[in-house]
Design a protein around this motif. Structure first.
Motif, PDB file in Angstrom:
ATOM      1  N   MET A   1     -10.881  -3.628   7.370  1.00 20.66           N
ATOM      2  CA  MET A   1     -10.526  -4.867   6.659  1.00 20.66           C
ATOM      3  C   MET A   1     -10.266  -4.576   5.185  1.00 20.66           C
ATOM      4  SD  MET A   1     -10.456  -8.338   7.139  1.00 20.66           S
ATOM      5  CE  MET A   1     -11.819  -9.178   7.950  1.00 20.66           C
ATOM      6  N   ALA A   2     -11.168  -3.798   4.589  1.00 20.48           N
ATOM      7  CA  ALA A   2     -10.998  -3.450   3.170  1.00 20.48           C
ATOM      8  C   ALA A   2      -9.611  -2.843   2.975  1.00 20.48           C
ATOM      9  CB  ALA A   2     -12.072  -2.460   2.735  1.00 20.48           C
ATOM     10  N   GLU A   3      -9.309  -1.909   3.879  1.00 17.08           N
ATOM     11  CA  GLU A   3      -8.011  -1.247   3.815  1.00 17.08           C
ATOM     12  C   GLU A   3      -6.888  -2.258   4.019  1.00 17.08           C
ATOM     13  OE1 GLU A   3      -6.311   2.714   5.671  1.00 17.08           O
ATOM     14  OE2 GLU A   3      -8.059   1.946   6.750  1.00 17.08           O
ATOM     15  N   GLN A   4      -7.103  -3.139   5.000  1.00 18.98           N
ATOM     16  CA  GLN A   4      -6.070  -4.103   5.350  1.00 18.98           C
ATOM     17  C   GLN A   4      -5.814  -5.070   4.201  1.00 18.98           C
ATOM     18  OE1 GLN A   4      -7.663  -5.694   8.959  1.00 18.98           O
ATOM     19  NE2 GLN A   4      -6.670  -4.134  10.226  1.00 18.98           N
ATOM     20  N   GLN A   5      -6.876  -5.480   3.549  1.00 13.16           N
ATOM     21  CA  GLN A   5      -6.687  -6.434   2.462  1.00 13.16           C
ATOM     22  C   GLN A   5      -5.900  -5.831   1.315  1.00 13.16           C
ATOM     23  OE1 GLN A   5     -10.686  -7.718   1.963  1.00 13.16           O
ATOM     24  NE2 GLN A   5     -10.422  -9.500   3.295  1.00 13.16           N
ATOM     25  N   LYS A   6      -6.177  -4.555   1.049  1.00 15.40           N
ATOM     26  CA  LYS A   6      -5.421  -3.885   0.006  1.00 15.40           C
ATOM     27  C   LYS A   6      -3.925  -3.928   0.310  1.00 15.40           C
ATOM     28  CE  LYS A   6      -8.063  -0.283  -0.137  1.00 15.40           C
ATOM     29  NZ  LYS A   6      -8.224   1.169  -0.131  1.00 15.40           N
ATOM     30  N   LYS A   7      -3.642  -3.744   1.614  1.00 12.95           N
ATOM     31  CA  LYS A   7      -2.251  -3.710   2.023  1.00 12.95           C
ATOM     32  C   LYS A   7      -1.518  -5.007   1.721  1.00 12.95           C
ATOM     33  CE  LYS A   7      -2.799  -2.367   6.093  1.00 12.95           C
ATOM     34  NZ  LYS A   7      -2.703  -1.975   7.497  1.00 12.95           N
ATOM     35  N   MET A   8      -2.231  -6.136   1.801  1.00 14.08           N
ATOM     36  CA  MET A   8      -1.606  -7.426   1.563  1.00 14.08           C
ATOM     37  C   MET A   8      -1.064  -7.501   0.145  1.00 14.08           C
ATOM     38  SD  MET A   8      -1.864  -9.305   4.273  1.00 14.08           S
ATOM     39  CE  MET A   8      -1.603 -10.989   3.625  1.00 14.08           C
ATOM     40  N   VAL A   9      -1.766  -6.867  -0.759  1.00 17.70           N
ATOM     41  CA  VAL A   9      -1.443  -7.012  -2.171  1.00 17.70           C
ATOM     42  C   VAL A   9      -0.161  -6.270  -2.529  1.00 17.70           C
ATOM     43  CG1 VAL A   9      -2.347  -6.745  -4.501  1.00 17.70           C
ATOM     44  CG2 VAL A   9      -3.918  -7.201  -2.593  1.00 17.70           C
ATOM     45  N   GLU A  10      -0.124  -4.985  -2.197  1.00 20.85           N
ATOM     46  CA  GLU A  10       1.057  -4.200  -2.551  1.00 20.85           C
ATOM     47  C   GLU A  10       2.231  -4.553  -1.640  1.00 20.85           C
ATOM     48  OE1 GLU A  10      -0.184  -0.296  -1.491  1.00 20.85           O
ATOM     49  OE2 GLU A  10      -2.208  -0.672  -2.230  1.00 20.85           O
ATOM     50  N   ALA A  11       3.367  -4.878  -2.204  1.00 21.54           N
ATOM     51  CA  ALA A  11       4.574  -5.042  -1.387  1.00 21.54           C
ATOM     52  C   ALA A  11       5.322  -3.714  -1.403  1.00 21.54           C
ATOM     53  CB  ALA A  11       5.451  -6.140  -1.975  1.00 21.54           C
ATOM     54  N   ILE A  12       6.219  -3.518  -0.450  1.00 22.07           N
ATOM     55  CA  ILE A  12       6.977  -2.275  -0.518  1.00 22.07           C
ATOM     56  C   ILE A  12       8.223  -2.473  -1.370  1.00 22.07           C
ATOM     57  CG2 ILE A  12       6.102  -1.404   1.696  1.00 22.07           C
ATOM     58  CD1 ILE A  12       8.860  -1.991   2.903  1.00 22.07           C
ATOM     59  N   THR A  13       8.645  -1.380  -1.945  1.00 21.77           N
ATOM     60  CA  THR A  13       9.850  -1.361  -2.766  1.00 21.77           C
ATOM     61  C   THR A  13      11.069  -1.692  -1.891  1.00 21.77           C
ATOM     62  OG1 THR A  13       8.801   0.435  -3.952  1.00 21.77           O
ATOM     63  CG2 THR A  13      11.160   0.125  -4.358  1.00 21.77           C
ATOM     64  N   ALA A  14      12.028  -2.425  -2.437  1.00 27.51           N
ATOM     65  CA  ALA A  14      13.244  -2.721  -1.668  1.00 27.51           C
ATOM     66  C   ALA A  14      14.088  -1.458  -1.541  1.00 27.51           C
ATOM     67  CB  ALA A  14      14.046  -3.828  -2.361  1.00 27.51           C
ATOM     68  N   MET A  15      14.766  -1.328  -0.395  1.00 29.08           N
ATOM     69  CA  MET A  15      15.607  -0.150  -0.158  1.00 29.08           C
ATOM     70  C   MET A  15      16.652   0.046  -1.240  1.00 29.08           C
ATOM     71  SD  MET A  15      16.604  -0.660   3.816  1.00 29.08           S
ATOM     72  CE  MET A  15      16.855   0.984   4.459  1.00 29.08           C
ATOM     73  N   ASP A  16      17.323  -1.053  -1.600  1.00 29.99           N
ATOM     74  CA  ASP A  16      18.433  -0.944  -2.558  1.00 29.99           C
ATOM     75  C   ASP A  16      17.953  -0.589  -3.960  1.00 29.99           C
ATOM     76  OD1 ASP A  16      20.205  -1.457  -0.618  1.00 29.99           O
ATOM     77  OD2 ASP A  16      20.507  -3.576  -1.109  1.00 29.99           O
ATOM     78  N   GLU A  17      16.722  -0.948  -4.228  1.00 29.21           N
ATOM     79  CA  GLU A  17      16.177  -0.694  -5.559  1.00 29.21           C
ATOM     80  C   GLU A  17      15.875   0.800  -5.745  1.00 29.21           C
ATOM     81  OE1 GLU A  17      11.986  -1.879  -7.485  1.00 29.21           O
ATOM     82  OE2 GLU A  17      13.039  -3.529  -6.454  1.00 29.21           O
ATOM     83  N   ASP A  18      15.161   1.375  -4.785  1.00 27.22           N
ATOM     84  CA  ASP A  18      14.781   2.790  -4.879  1.00 27.22           C
ATOM     85  C   ASP A  18      14.496   3.295  -3.470  1.00 27.22           C
ATOM     86  OD1 ASP A  18      13.589   5.266  -5.202  1.00 27.22           O
ATOM     87  OD2 ASP A  18      12.410   4.667  -6.957  1.00 27.22           O
TER      88      ASP A  18
END
Lengths: 480, 480
Positions: A1-18
């Motif tokens: 869960m700790a790991e999972q919650q962290k995941k919610m926060v960070e979004a992934i970079t858009a493909m076109d951006e980088d």
């Protein structure tokens, strides 16, 4: 869960951006690999390894169907053995890891950790091949190999990677050539039928061929951003190694002859191709045949009576036919939708109180988010159909990308303009001189010849670079 | 053919004459391995590797059924990482291979080629375990490992070998202990149900346990000649590695805790056990579940009309259910009988003109040469029954051998007499002091404690060696 919650926060970079950042974000969030304290070596995590297991099983079946047998060779190669074939050692010696100590003793001869195993196979073949009746020998090996890379990226270029290497010996040059092309075809079929990836195939130029080979054939899929990946190679060696390793057999005419050799390999790079060909801004998109989870079952309003029971019943029923995961955790349905999209699961199955009333469920395709309302009576058939549609949809989309990003250049100016502004493949004529390959690479920041296709187009009479008479049509492009 | 004809000439050494020579003869003639120019490393040939593939598939299914996931860790371990757990490094450092050069550069820190991967798993677990919700982690890896051995023998002791290593992390010591015993049970079931090998199981003494473990459990089958083979081990580590590697998680009570760890492994040694438990003077005898060929089909008078056609028809039909090989070569039937006996194929199917007339065939069991005349109508069912009989027959014979060669010693004179004259297991009492283990080993030319069984017998009140009060009943024996 700790790991999972962290995941919610960070979004992934858009493909076109980088694109590069998007790639490593996807790998991290989909939990495919982890970095280790060993330079350039990766940990392949359960979800990443499960993809590799599905790839292995499928390919291994294809190899066995074409008469190949698996073996295992030592992971070490004595320096003197590596040096037996001159071109080969020149190609690999600069990038191998050397073992110099065993326990407390210093070795009298250093051992390299195999970067590829031609030399070991040859040493063994020299002992077991005596007569034409012993041929062909059609061996394959699944193992890890090491190439000491300076800059590394998970799956694409790492100091250690997993692969298979086929090594075969034949009575005649013709049979060996047939094998070389047969195995390229096996790879091509596998890419199309299993990975849903289209590709350009053909022969490598002299400059780009494998160290020690007479001919190298390649399969070159195009990534979403237009960059090529050398996706697999198949080599014809003639009898060069056989002569260096003194492998002979008594022929049908009772004379002593050298056998003719091939080798061919694909690696965990293919997982890199899967990510970069099919992935999108929501994460991984996996073709159904290699997806560790083919159907993610998400209960809707799971606190309501009967929902979880029904979801479990469906999961049990479907797991006899498909790779299924029921997520009954206390995360929200929305969180689960994102999670399994990130992981590239081809189909999501939603089941809630209203669905149960109507004896139906909702299927959502990962590739285009299309929703299908499906009766529970016909669930297996509908899922099989939907998975086939996802596979075809992915293939079509990748093919459209490859076609849209393949350009023709008839003049050097055109070539330079495309290379600078439009990432993709360039079809252009070539004189056959490696000096033009060098010039192109230097003046475009890395565009190389990908291959000479089996069916060449006549685009002009002269080399796109030097203007001398053209010998071949070549696919050009940057590569990972 | 050239190779095959040579085989006809050399006979294999009889077991009773020279067991060690018999073992290497079987390996050579059944084409299981070849030697390589790399000290102590073997080539595993197609027939040997096919046995390993069957072993892998069966075990992998058992691991996944008990909730384990496969991963892949790097093959290198930086020296500083290996040194993090004191007992562990002391146990392994003397027998590892060291990489000191990568390409043309000398490494600033040398890397050992993994002898086992506790340290790498711990490094990874430290990053991914944060909360009790992340536990348990149940990982397994299939790979090759290297231990720099001085004297080597194919499968039994080689510098490189193939294995699986499970590494798990748990919330409580109790759960980790349960896992340790669960996996020993998986091995025990696998040995009995798949390899048809009975064994003694139990706990290793302090002296014999794994480097860094708190408790080591072992499965110890007995070879035909009475010598033991350590057939697989399962270790409970407590939280020792977790403390050394700083792996912590937030517990249910919101305090920071160390997880509890296990590891367990079996290797290609098991193929050595298969050979030495079941083999006989005619060669290999393979239990049907791992035999690469379960039924060898030999046409009789194959030049007569209709024989080969019928043999092919039967082969096609049976290959849907069994692993089958039809030998339609021009060797004599007698040659083929010897060949497939040497290769340990559980059943031979003979089909000749008279059989065809009667719509029957002959099945011959490898384990006892019993002949069965079987109607072609009921062939699949009869073969399945015969294969099950071969499995049971092999198990019973191995069990009888183990029981016949297990002795009880109540005095030290008895112990020395048995150790000198009757190879096998000795059941005897022990005080718990490793000094007695050392003395016994020295005075018997290598008898060691195999294990303390789960159910101990009370054979006497005192240690068989020193006469002090006994703590445990121990199985003793020489080992490979």
């Amino acid at each position: 869960m700790a790991e999972q919650q962290k995941k919610m926060v960070e979004a992934i970079t858009a493909m076109d951006e980088d694109f590069a950042k998007w790639y490593t974000d996807v790998i991290k969030k989909a939990e495919l690999t982890d970095y280790s304290s060993v330079k350039g070596c990766m940990v392949i995590r359960p979800y990443g390894y499960a993809i590799w297991e599905n790839i292995q099983q499928d390919l291994d079946r294809r190899f066995k169907k074409t008469g190949h047998e698996n073996v295992y060779m030592p992971m070490f190669i004595p320096e003197s053995l590596l040096q037996k074939e001159k071109d080969h050692v020149a190609g690999f010696a600069p990038e191998v890891a050397w073992v110099t100590q065993g326990g407390s003793e210093t070795l009298t001869e250093r051992l390299c950790v195999r970067p590829t195993s031609e030399t070991l196979f040859c040493e063994h073949y020299a002992k077991i091949i005596n007569s034409y009746r012993d041929l062909p020998k059609l061996y394959n090996q699944w193992c890890s190999v090491v190439r000491w890379e300076k800059t590394t990226r998970p799956f694409l270029r790492s100091s250690e990677f997993l692969w298979q290497e086929g090594h075969t010996m034949h009575e005649t040059a013709e049979e060996a050539r047939e094998e070389t092309l047969r195995m390229l075809k096996v790879y091509e079929d596998f890419y199309r039928e299993t990975l849903a990836i289209p590709a350009v195939t053909g022969r490598k130029t002299e400059k780009e061929k494998f160290a020690g080979a007479m001919e190298t054939y390649t399969i070159e899929p195009m990534m979403h951003n237009g960059v090529a990946l050398q996706g697999g190679t198949s080599h014809y060696f003639g009898d060069g190694f056989a002569r260096s390793f003194d492998i002979t057999f008594t022929g049908r005419d009772n004379t002593l002859q050298y056998p003719h050799q091939t080798s061919w390999g694909v690696s965990t790079r293919m997982i890199g191709a899967l990510i970069m060909v099919h992935g999108d801004d929501n994460g991984l998109v996996l073709p159904p045949k290699v997806a560790p989870i083919q159907v993610a079952i998400i209960p809707i309003a799971q606190h309501k009576e009967g929902v979880l029971e029904k979801a479990r019943e469906i999961a049990d029923r479907l797991s006899e036919t498909f790779r299924v995961k029921l997520d009954a955790s206390d995360q929200s349905a929305g969180w689960k939708f994102s999670e399994y999209e990130m992981k590239g699961v081809p189909l999501r199955l939603e089941i809630g109180p209203k669905d149960i009333e109507k004896n139906q469920c909702v299927l959502v395709r990962r590739d285009n988010r299309e929703k299908l309302f499906v009766s529970l009576h016909e669930l297996e058939a509908e899922i099989a159909r939907a998975l086939a549609l996802v596979h075809d949809g992915l293939y079509e989309r990748a093919l459209a990308n490859l076609q849209a990003k393949t350009y023709v250049a008839r003049t050097y100016d055109e070539f330079l303009d495309i290379a600078a502004n439009r990432p993709g493949f360039i079809k252009a004529m070539w004189c056959g001189d490696s000096a033009c390959e060098d010039k192109i690479k230097d003046e475009t920041g890395g565009v190389k010849s990908r291959c000479i296709p089996f069916v060449e187009e006549h685009l002009s009479d002269v080399c796109v670079c030097c203007g001398k008479p053209a010998k071949h049509q070549v696919y050009w492009g940057k590569q990972y």
